[in-house]
Enzyme design. Structure first.
Site, PDB file in Angstrom:
ATOM      1  N   TYR A 258       5.651  -3.712  -6.086  1.00  0.00           N
ATOM      2  CA  TYR A 258       4.213  -4.048  -6.102  1.00  0.00           C
ATOM      3  C   TYR A 258       3.368  -2.946  -5.429  1.00  0.00           C
ATOM      4  CZ  TYR A 258       0.060  -6.981  -4.990  1.00  0.00           C
ATOM      5  OH  TYR A 258      -1.204  -7.501  -4.840  1.00  0.00           O
TER       6      TYR A 258
ATOM      7  N   SER B  20       4.645  -3.857   8.870  1.00  0.00           N
ATOM      8  CA  SER B  20       4.012  -5.131   8.506  1.00  0.00           C
ATOM      9  C   SER B  20       3.317  -5.736   9.711  1.00  0.00           C
ATOM     10  CB  SER B  20       5.104  -6.077   8.021  1.00  0.00           C
ATOM     11  OG  SER B  20       4.619  -7.383   7.983  1.00  0.00           O
TER      12      SER B  20
ATOM     13  N   THR C 201       3.625  -8.560  10.418  1.00  0.00           N
ATOM     14  CA  THR C 201       4.638  -9.470  10.963  1.00  0.00           C
ATOM     15  C   THR C 201       5.209  -8.972  12.290  1.00  0.00           C
ATOM     16  OG1 THR C 201       5.232 -10.113   8.741  1.00  0.00           O
ATOM     17  CG2 THR C 201       6.872 -10.527  10.398  1.00  0.00           C
TER      18      THR C 201
ATOM     19  N   LYS D   1      11.588  -4.638  10.673  1.00  0.00           N
ATOM     20  CA  LYS D   1      10.443  -3.711  10.661  1.00  0.00           C
ATOM     21  C   LYS D   1      10.222  -3.124  12.060  1.00  0.00           C
ATOM     22  CE  LYS D   1       9.280  -4.074   6.318  1.00  0.00           C
ATOM     23  NZ  LYS D   1       9.402  -2.955   5.394  1.00  0.00           N
TER      24      LYS D   1
ATOM     25  N   PHE E 270       0.957 -25.134   3.281  1.00  0.00           N
ATOM     26  CA  PHE E 270       1.837 -25.321   4.441  1.00  0.00           C
ATOM     27  C   PHE E 270       1.046 -25.604   5.718  1.00  0.00           C
ATOM     28  CE2 PHE E 270       4.822 -22.263   2.063  1.00  0.00           C
ATOM     29  CZ  PHE E 270       5.514 -23.311   1.470  1.00  0.00           C
TER      30      PHE E 270
ATOM     31  N   TYR F  88      13.289 -10.623   9.289  1.00  0.00           N
ATOM     32  CA  TYR F  88      12.569  -9.609   8.495  1.00  0.00           C
ATOM     33  C   TYR F  88      11.654  -8.795   9.408  1.00  0.00           C
ATOM     34  CZ  TYR F  88       8.725  -7.778   5.629  1.00  0.00           C
ATOM     35  OH  TYR F  88       7.753  -6.971   5.084  1.00  0.00           O
TER      36      TYR F  88
HETATM   37  N1  LIG Z   1       3.877  -7.676   0.074  1.00  0.00           N
HETATM   38  C1  LIG Z   1       3.641  -7.919   1.352  1.00  0.00           C
HETATM   39  O1  LIG Z   1       3.079  -8.962   1.702  1.00  0.00           O
HETATM   40  C2  LIG Z   1       4.012  -6.905   2.404  1.00  0.00           C
HETATM   41  C3  LIG Z   1       3.355  -6.950   3.630  1.00  0.00           C
HETATM   42  C4  LIG Z   1       3.723  -6.032   4.611  1.00  0.00           C
HETATM   43  C5  LIG Z   1       4.717  -5.091   4.373  1.00  0.00           C
HETATM   44  N2  LIG Z   1       5.342  -5.089   3.169  1.00  0.00           N
HETATM   45  C6  LIG Z   1       6.364  -4.077   2.946  1.00  0.00           C
HETATM   46  O2  LIG Z   1       5.912  -3.206   1.928  1.00  0.00           O
HETATM   47  C7  LIG Z   1       7.011  -2.718   1.170  1.00  0.00           C
HETATM   48  C8  LIG Z   1       6.744  -2.980  -0.295  1.00  0.00           C
HETATM   49  O3  LIG Z   1       6.537  -4.365  -0.493  1.00  0.00           O
HETATM   50  P1  LIG Z   1       6.178  -4.976  -1.908  1.00  0.00           P
HETATM   51  O4  LIG Z   1       5.340  -6.173  -1.682  1.00  0.00           O
HETATM   52  O5  LIG Z   1       5.719  -3.911  -2.813  1.00  0.00           O
HETATM   53  O6  LIG Z   1       7.624  -5.486  -2.333  1.00  0.00           O
HETATM   54  P2  LIG Z   1       8.452  -5.256  -3.677  1.00  0.00           P
HETATM   55  O7  LIG Z   1       9.669  -6.119  -3.576  1.00  0.00           O
HETATM   56  O8  LIG Z   1       7.579  -5.423  -4.865  1.00  0.00           O
HETATM   57  O9  LIG Z   1       8.863  -3.721  -3.545  1.00  0.00           O
HETATM   58  C9  LIG Z   1      10.013  -3.287  -2.854  1.00  0.00           C
HETATM   59  C10 LIG Z   1      10.805  -2.423  -3.812  1.00  0.00           C
HETATM   60  O10 LIG Z   1      11.979  -1.957  -3.159  1.00  0.00           O
HETATM   61  C11 LIG Z   1      13.059  -2.048  -4.080  1.00  0.00           C
HETATM   62  N3  LIG Z   1      14.299  -2.144  -3.313  1.00  0.00           N
HETATM   63  C12 LIG Z   1      14.768  -3.183  -2.583  1.00  0.00           C
HETATM   64  N4  LIG Z   1      15.944  -2.868  -2.018  1.00  0.00           N
HETATM   65  C13 LIG Z   1      16.227  -1.583  -2.400  1.00  0.00           C
HETATM   66  C14 LIG Z   1      17.301  -0.699  -2.160  1.00  0.00           C
HETATM   67  N5  LIG Z   1      18.348  -1.059  -1.403  1.00  0.00           N
HETATM   68  N6  LIG Z   1      17.267   0.527  -2.703  1.00  0.00           N
HETATM   69  C15 LIG Z   1      16.222   0.918  -3.492  1.00  0.00           C
HETATM   70  N7  LIG Z   1      15.188   0.114  -3.763  1.00  0.00           N
HETATM   71  C16 LIG Z   1      15.177  -1.126  -3.224  1.00  0.00           C
HETATM   72  C17 LIG Z   1      12.772  -3.276  -4.915  1.00  0.00           C
HETATM   73  O11 LIG Z   1      13.440  -3.275  -6.164  1.00  0.00           O
HETATM   74  C18 LIG Z   1      11.255  -3.177  -5.063  1.00  0.00           C
HETATM   75  O12 LIG Z   1      10.904  -2.461  -6.218  1.00  0.00           O
HETATM   76  C19 LIG Z   1       8.243  -3.422   1.725  1.00  0.00           C
HETATM   77  O13 LIG Z   1       8.847  -2.564   2.661  1.00  0.00           O
HETATM   78  C20 LIG Z   1       7.675  -4.643   2.426  1.00  0.00           C
HETATM   79  O14 LIG Z   1       8.500  -5.068   3.474  1.00  0.00           O
HETATM   80  C21 LIG Z   1       5.001  -5.964   2.166  1.00  0.00           C
HETATM   81  O1  LIG Z   2       3.252 -21.666  -1.028  1.00  0.00           O
HETATM   82  C1  LIG Z   2       2.604 -21.237  -0.058  1.00  0.00           C
HETATM   83  C2  LIG Z   2       2.742 -19.906   0.416  1.00  0.00           C
HETATM   84  C3  LIG Z   2       2.006 -19.531   1.521  1.00  0.00           C
HETATM   85  N1  LIG Z   2       1.159 -20.409   2.131  1.00  0.00           N
HETATM   86  C4  LIG Z   2       0.388 -19.984   3.287  1.00  0.00           C
HETATM   87  O2  LIG Z   2      -0.374 -18.859   2.902  1.00  0.00           O
HETATM   88  C5  LIG Z   2      -0.480 -17.931   3.993  1.00  0.00           C
HETATM   89  C6  LIG Z   2       0.033 -16.580   3.546  1.00  0.00           C
HETATM   90  O3  LIG Z   2       1.416 -16.698   3.294  1.00  0.00           O
HETATM   91  P1  LIG Z   2       2.250 -15.539   2.567  1.00  0.00           P
HETATM   92  O4  LIG Z   2       3.649 -16.033   2.416  1.00  0.00           O
HETATM   93  O5  LIG Z   2       1.545 -15.102   1.353  1.00  0.00           O
HETATM   94  O6  LIG Z   2       2.154 -14.348   3.596  1.00  0.00           O
HETATM   95  P2  LIG Z   2       2.565 -14.258   5.127  1.00  0.00           P
HETATM   96  O7  LIG Z   2       1.322 -14.063   5.913  1.00  0.00           O
HETATM   97  O8  LIG Z   2       3.468 -15.347   5.532  1.00  0.00           O
HETATM   98  O9  LIG Z   2       3.409 -12.934   5.128  1.00  0.00           O
HETATM   99  C7  LIG Z   2       3.011 -11.782   4.373  1.00  0.00           C
HETATM  100  O10 LIG Z   2       2.162 -10.971   5.102  1.00  0.00           O
HETATM  101  C8  LIG Z   2       2.658 -10.563   6.333  1.00  0.00           C
HETATM  102  C9  LIG Z   2       1.629  -9.660   6.944  1.00  0.00           C
HETATM  103  O11 LIG Z   2       0.500 -10.387   7.333  1.00  0.00           O
HETATM  104  C10 LIG Z   2       4.004  -9.882   6.187  1.00  0.00           C
HETATM  105  O12 LIG Z   2       3.887  -8.573   5.813  1.00  0.00           O
HETATM  106  C11 LIG Z   2       4.959 -10.577   5.223  1.00  0.00           C
HETATM  107  O13 LIG Z   2       5.986  -9.713   4.818  1.00  0.00           O
HETATM  108  C12 LIG Z   2       4.257 -11.014   3.998  1.00  0.00           C
HETATM  109  O14 LIG Z   2       5.112 -11.849   3.205  1.00  0.00           O
HETATM  110  C13 LIG Z   2       0.333 -18.524   5.138  1.00  0.00           C
HETATM  111  O15 LIG Z   2      -0.538 -19.206   5.979  1.00  0.00           O
HETATM  112  C14 LIG Z   2       1.256 -19.529   4.441  1.00  0.00           C
HETATM  113  O16 LIG Z   2       1.590 -20.636   5.239  1.00  0.00           O
HETATM  114  C15 LIG Z   2       1.019 -21.717   1.672  1.00  0.00           C
HETATM  115  O17 LIG Z   2       0.268 -22.508   2.227  1.00  0.00           O
HETATM  116  N2  LIG Z   2       1.751 -22.086   0.591  1.00  0.00           N
END
Ligand SMILES: NC(=O)c1ccc[n+]([C@@H]2O[C@H](COP(=O)([O-])OP(=O)(O)OC[C@H]3O[C@@H](n4cnc5c(N)ncnc54)[C@H](O)[C@@H]3O)[C@@H](O)[C@H]2O)c1
Ligand SMILES: O=c1ccn([C@@H]2O[C@H](COP(=O)(O)OP(=O)(O)O[C@H]3O[C@H](CO)[C@H](O)[C@H](O)[C@H]3O)[C@@H](O)[C@H]2O)c(=O)[nH]1
Length: 367
Positions: A16, A130, A132, A162, A227, A158
């Protein structure tokens, strides 16, 4: 020949945030090499990047824990001068069930990557951390919204991966002159590309609020589970800082430019908007974009959730010259355009009408 701006290796670049960042890098004039094992993504994202900007990243299906594969890619591309490291497992809930796998991929993968970088003289890394890592910042007075100076203390495996990776990178930069690292603490990415042809396409059941809401809107899911409504917020639901994924991607280019130009050593930056929204705020905003009320039911709190993760983004605004500019309404509209036109994600081609509109837009862009 190296590209105008340089060559960047993007791990997790079909996912993503990674795919949006690869697109912004190409637009900014970088050559992009993506490696991904496609565990949670599809190669189709690369076609969409090419449709939007007319350029395509070089792609390797490879695993970040595979030291040999990494070494070969660096050797085959001696012009790589920086890495943006997204590849990771990212589900908080799953990390409580299979923590060792999270440590293996996230921490182990980063260690392999740092070793390959070191062996090949590549010394700039932008890392996907993150919000987190902060855990429950309400335990400290005056730390909501959250500045980078807030003590870190993640509440799940998780988040601890990080935190550990941040520490490993910091120690490595400290002990190896010439290295620079940006630890980017993202808040909650939201939305899709305004063209409607690129967005989030998780391979299994989504875990995050917005993709779940998207699935409710297109009928793939009956209703959303909210939630908990017993949080200390204006409507009882938890607060997050939702940032448009295009703004987030641009934050990576700003961080990369900072590393290459100012060589700041290792530094953390929050990437958020500074504005918090509750779950009910988000349901309302997305329902507005969709044009009808979306069904939900209230269930107990999710384990590990915290009341409020809202950023103080000032450090990134001032030091990176970057600011989130797109609104929540735009994120909701773009998400709706994406899920409406691609209800099965990348498993189907977008409608011809979108592709035609895109071709017209591209004709007007400078070559
Ligand atoms: N989406 C969020 O809410 C969020 C928030 C904070 C941080 N992050 C971090 O940002 C990064 C990207 O997140 P995203 O939302 O795009 O997730 P995503 O799952 O869409 O992207 C992660 C990518 O890494 C690849 N991947 C996983 N394991 C691998 C491996 N062993 N070798 C090579 N590729 C691998 C997956 O196939 C995927 O394409 C991650 O490190 C995630 O922890 C995401
Ligand atoms: O089905 C759902 C899913 C989520 N939520 C609520 O929506 C909010 C956002 O939840 P997400 O699961 O979308 O995101 P989080 O904030 O829990 O976590 C995300 O954002 C974080 C940073 O703020 C971290 O990076 C983490 O990896 C990423 O998944 C939270 O209050 C959660 O309780 C619901 O009510 N119902």
């Amino acid at each position: 020949m190296p590209a105008k701006e340089g060559t960047v290796l993007v791990t997790g670049g079909t996912g993503y945030i990674g795919s949006f960042t690869a697109l912004e890098l190409l637009v900014a004039g970088y050559e992009v090499i993506v490696i991904d094992n496609l565990y949670n993504s599809s190669e189709e994202s690369l076609n969409r990047i090419e449709l939007i900007c007319g350029k395509r990243p070089i792609f390797y299906k490879a695993d970040v824990t595979d030291q040999e594969a990494l070494d070969k890619i660096f050797k085959d591309h001696p012009h790589i001068d920086s890495v943006i490291h997204f590849a990771a497992l990212k589900s908080v809930g799953e990390s409580t069930e299979i923590p060792v796998e999270y440590y293996r991929v996230n921490v182990g993968g980063t260690i392999s990557l740092l070793r390959s970088m070191e062996a090949n003289g590549v010394k700039n890394i932008v890392f996907s951390s993150s919000a987190t890592v902060y855990g429950d910042a309400t335990r400290y007075p005056n730390m909501i919204p959250i500045p980078e100076t807030c003590p870190i203390g993640p509440t799940n495996p998780y988040g601890r991966t990080k935190m550990m990776i941040e520490m490993v990178i910091e120690d490595h930069v400290e002990s190896h002159p010439g290295w620079n690292a940006a630890l980017l603490r993202y808040f909650n990415p939201a939305g899709a590309h305004p063209s409607g042809i690129m967005g989030e396409d998780p391979q299994g059941v989504p875990y995050n609020l917005l993709p779940l809401l998207g699935q409710v809107a297109v009928g793939r899911r009956e209703k959303l589970k909210v939630f908990g409504t017993d949080y200390a917020s204006h409507d009882g639901t938890a607060i997050r800082d939702y940032i448009h994924v295009v703004d987030l991607a641009k934050g990576h280019i700003a961080a990369l430019n900072k590393l290459r130009k100012d060589k700041p050593g290792c530094r953390a930056w929050n990437l958020g908007t500074g504005k918090g929204s509750t779950v009910f705020d988000m349901i309302k905003a997305f329902s507005k974009a969709v044009g009808r009320d979306l069904p939900y039911e209230v269930v107990p709190r999710r384990k590990g959730d915290v009341l409020d993760l809202t950023a103080v983004p000032t450090r990134a605004n001032e030091e990176l010259g970057w600011k989130a500019e797109m609104t929540l309404e735009q994120a909701c509209e773009d998400l709706w355009k994406w899920v409406f036109n691609n209800p099965q994600g990348y498993r189907q081609m977008p409608p011809q009408i979108l592709l035609d509109a895109l071709a017209e837009t591209r004709k007007k862009l400078p070559a």
